[in-house]
Design a protein around this motif. Structure first.
Motif, short mmCIF file in Angstrom:
data_model
loop_
_atom_site.label_atom_id
_atom_site.label_comp_id
_atom_site.label_asym_id
_atom_site.label_seq_id
_atom_site.Cartn_x
_atom_site.Cartn_y
_atom_site.Cartn_z
N ILE A 102 0.87 -1.17 0.00
CA ILE A 102 0.00 0.00 0.00
C ILE A 102 0.91 1.22 0.00
O ILE A 102 1.87 1.29 0.76
CB ILE A 102 -0.94 0.01 1.23
N SER A 103 0.60 2.20 -0.86
CA SER A 103 1.43 3.39 -0.93
C SER A 103 0.56 4.62 -1.14
O SER A 103 -0.64 4.51 -1.39
CB SER A 103 2.46 3.26 -2.06
N GLY A 104 1.18 5.79 -1.08
CA GLY A 104 0.48 7.04 -1.33
C GLY A 104 0.13 7.76 -0.05
O GLY A 104 0.38 7.30 1.06
N LEU A 105 -0.48 8.94 -0.22
CA LEU A 105 -0.91 9.75 0.91
C LEU A 105 -2.25 9.25 1.44
O LEU A 105 -2.94 8.47 0.79
CB LEU A 105 -1.02 11.21 0.47
N LYS A 106 -2.65 9.73 2.62
CA LYS A 106 -3.90 9.27 3.23
C LYS A 106 -5.11 9.54 2.33
O LYS A 106 -6.02 8.72 2.26
CB LYS A 106 -4.12 9.98 4.58
N ASN A 107 -5.11 10.68 1.63
CA ASN A 107 -6.27 11.01 0.79
C ASN A 107 -6.20 10.40 -0.62
O ASN A 107 -7.17 10.43 -1.35
CB ASN A 107 -6.44 12.53 0.69
N ARG A 108 -5.04 9.85 -1.01
CA ARG A 108 -4.89 9.24 -2.35
C ARG A 108 -3.97 8.03 -2.23
O ARG A 108 -2.78 8.09 -2.47
CB ARG A 108 -4.31 10.27 -3.32
N ARG A 109 -4.54 6.89 -1.87
CA ARG A 109 -3.76 5.66 -1.66
C ARG A 109 -3.88 4.73 -2.86
O ARG A 109 -4.85 4.76 -3.60
CB ARG A 109 -4.24 4.94 -0.40
N PHE A 110 -2.85 3.91 -2.99
CA PHE A 110 -2.82 2.89 -4.04
C PHE A 110 -2.48 1.55 -3.41
O PHE A 110 -1.70 1.49 -2.46
CB PHE A 110 -1.76 3.22 -5.10
N ALA A 111 -3.07 0.50 -3.97
CA ALA A 111 -2.78 -0.86 -3.49
C ALA A 111 -2.14 -1.64 -4.63
O ALA A 111 -2.48 -1.47 -5.80
CB ALA A 111 -4.06 -1.54 -3.04
N LEU A 112 -1.21 -2.51 -4.28
CA LEU A 112 -0.54 -3.39 -5.25
C LEU A 112 -1.07 -4.80 -5.04
O LEU A 112 -0.77 -5.45 -4.04
CB LEU A 112 0.97 -3.33 -5.06
N ILE A 113 -1.90 -5.25 -6.00
CA ILE A 113 -2.50 -6.59 -5.92
C ILE A 113 -1.96 -7.41 -7.08
O ILE A 113 -2.18 -7.06 -8.25
CB ILE A 113 -4.05 -6.51 -5.99
N ASN A 114 -1.23 -8.48 -6.76
CA ASN A 114 -0.64 -9.37 -7.78
C ASN A 114 0.08 -8.57 -8.87
O ASN A 114 -0.13 -8.77 -10.06
CB ASN A 114 -1.71 -10.24 -8.44
N ASN A 115 0.93 -7.65 -8.50
CA ASN A 115 1.73 -6.82 -9.41
C ASN A 115 0.89 -5.87 -10.27
O ASN A 115 1.32 -5.44 -11.33
CB ASN A 115 2.62 -7.68 -10.31
N GLN A 116 -0.32 -5.53 -9.83
CA GLN A 116 -1.17 -4.56 -10.53
C GLN A 116 -1.56 -3.47 -9.54
O GLN A 116 -2.10 -3.74 -8.48
CB GLN A 116 -2.43 -5.27 -11.07
N ILE A 169 -3.77 -0.37 -8.16
CA ILE A 169 -5.17 0.00 -8.25
C ILE A 169 -5.48 1.03 -7.16
O ILE A 169 -4.91 0.97 -6.07
CB ILE A 169 -6.07 -1.26 -8.13
N GLY A 170 -6.35 1.97 -7.48
CA GLY A 170 -6.78 2.98 -6.52
C GLY A 170 -8.23 2.79 -6.15
O GLY A 170 -8.94 1.96 -6.73
N VAL A 171 -8.70 3.57 -5.17
CA VAL A 171 -10.09 3.47 -4.71
C VAL A 171 -11.03 3.86 -5.85
O VAL A 171 -10.82 4.87 -6.52
CB VAL A 171 -10.33 4.37 -3.48
N GLY A 172 -12.04 3.04 -6.10
CA GLY A 172 -13.01 3.29 -7.16
C GLY A 172 -12.57 2.83 -8.54
O GLY A 172 -13.32 2.95 -9.50
N GLU A 173 -11.38 2.29 -8.65
CA GLU A 173 -10.87 1.83 -9.94
C GLU A 173 -11.10 0.34 -10.13
O GLU A 173 -11.19 -0.41 -9.16
CB GLU A 173 -9.38 2.13 -10.07
N THR A 174 -11.15 -0.06 -11.40
CA THR A 174 -11.23 -1.48 -11.75
C THR A 174 -9.98 -1.81 -12.57
O THR A 174 -9.64 -1.08 -13.50
CB THR A 174 -12.49 -1.78 -12.58
N ALA A 175 -9.31 -2.89 -12.21
CA ALA A 175 -8.09 -3.28 -12.91
C ALA A 175 -8.16 -4.75 -13.28
O ALA A 175 -8.83 -5.55 -12.63
CB ALA A 175 -6.88 -3.02 -12.03
#
Length: 147
Positions: A86-100, A102-108
């Motif tokens: 998990i990376s990014g600032l509190k208001n804009r975070r990103f998650a790394l799922i199986n080398n992909q 993704i952000g909140v509200g996104e579909t990957a």
């Protein structure tokens, strides 16, 4: 030398006969006759793997019959998805799922084994992420693994 001249005379005589205009030999040809119509046969190609093979790649299996693909999309079990970071600032975070990423509200599209599945991210928390997978509306939580 006489033999050479005799042979040369014979060659010249034959050449003169061969090179003479065609109108002097044989019957005259009609110039107003209709042209002869040439019929070219059409080629017919039958692409049936049962009765033939690829002439360029005879050992190829690309034309072999394959079982029909299932109508249902492949849904990978949640155990094959891993939250790697998990990376990014509190208001804009990103998650790394199986080398992909993704952000909140996104579909990957995430690769799981040989299959590709769509994952929607609902929420990214401090040490986990809430997701849902295509074909399954149930929300699941993935946690970071302890290092």
């Amino acid at each position: 030398m006489k033999t050479y001249l005799k042979n040369l005379n014979k060659i010249l005589a034959i050449s003169a006969v061969c090179l003479a205009p065609s109108s002097t030999f044989g019957a005259a040809t009609e110039t107003n006759a209709a042209p002869v119509e040439v019929v070219v046969p059409k080629s017919i190609f039958i692409d049936d793997a049962k009765i033939g093979k690829d002439p360029f790649y005879p050992k190829s299996t690309r034309r072999a019959e394959r079982p029909p693909s299932p109508d249902q999309p492949v849904v990978a079990p949640i155990t094959q998805l891993a939250l790697k970071g998990i990376s990014g600032l509190k208001n804009r975070r990103f998650a790394l799922i199986n080398n992909q990423t993704i952000g909140v509200g996104e579909t990957a599209t995430v690769k799981v084994g040989l299959a590709l599945i769509k994952v929607h991210c609902w929420e990214i928390r401090e040490n986990s992420v809430v997701i849902s997978m295509e074909g399954n509306s149930e929300k699941k939580e993935l946690r970071l693994r302890d290092s």
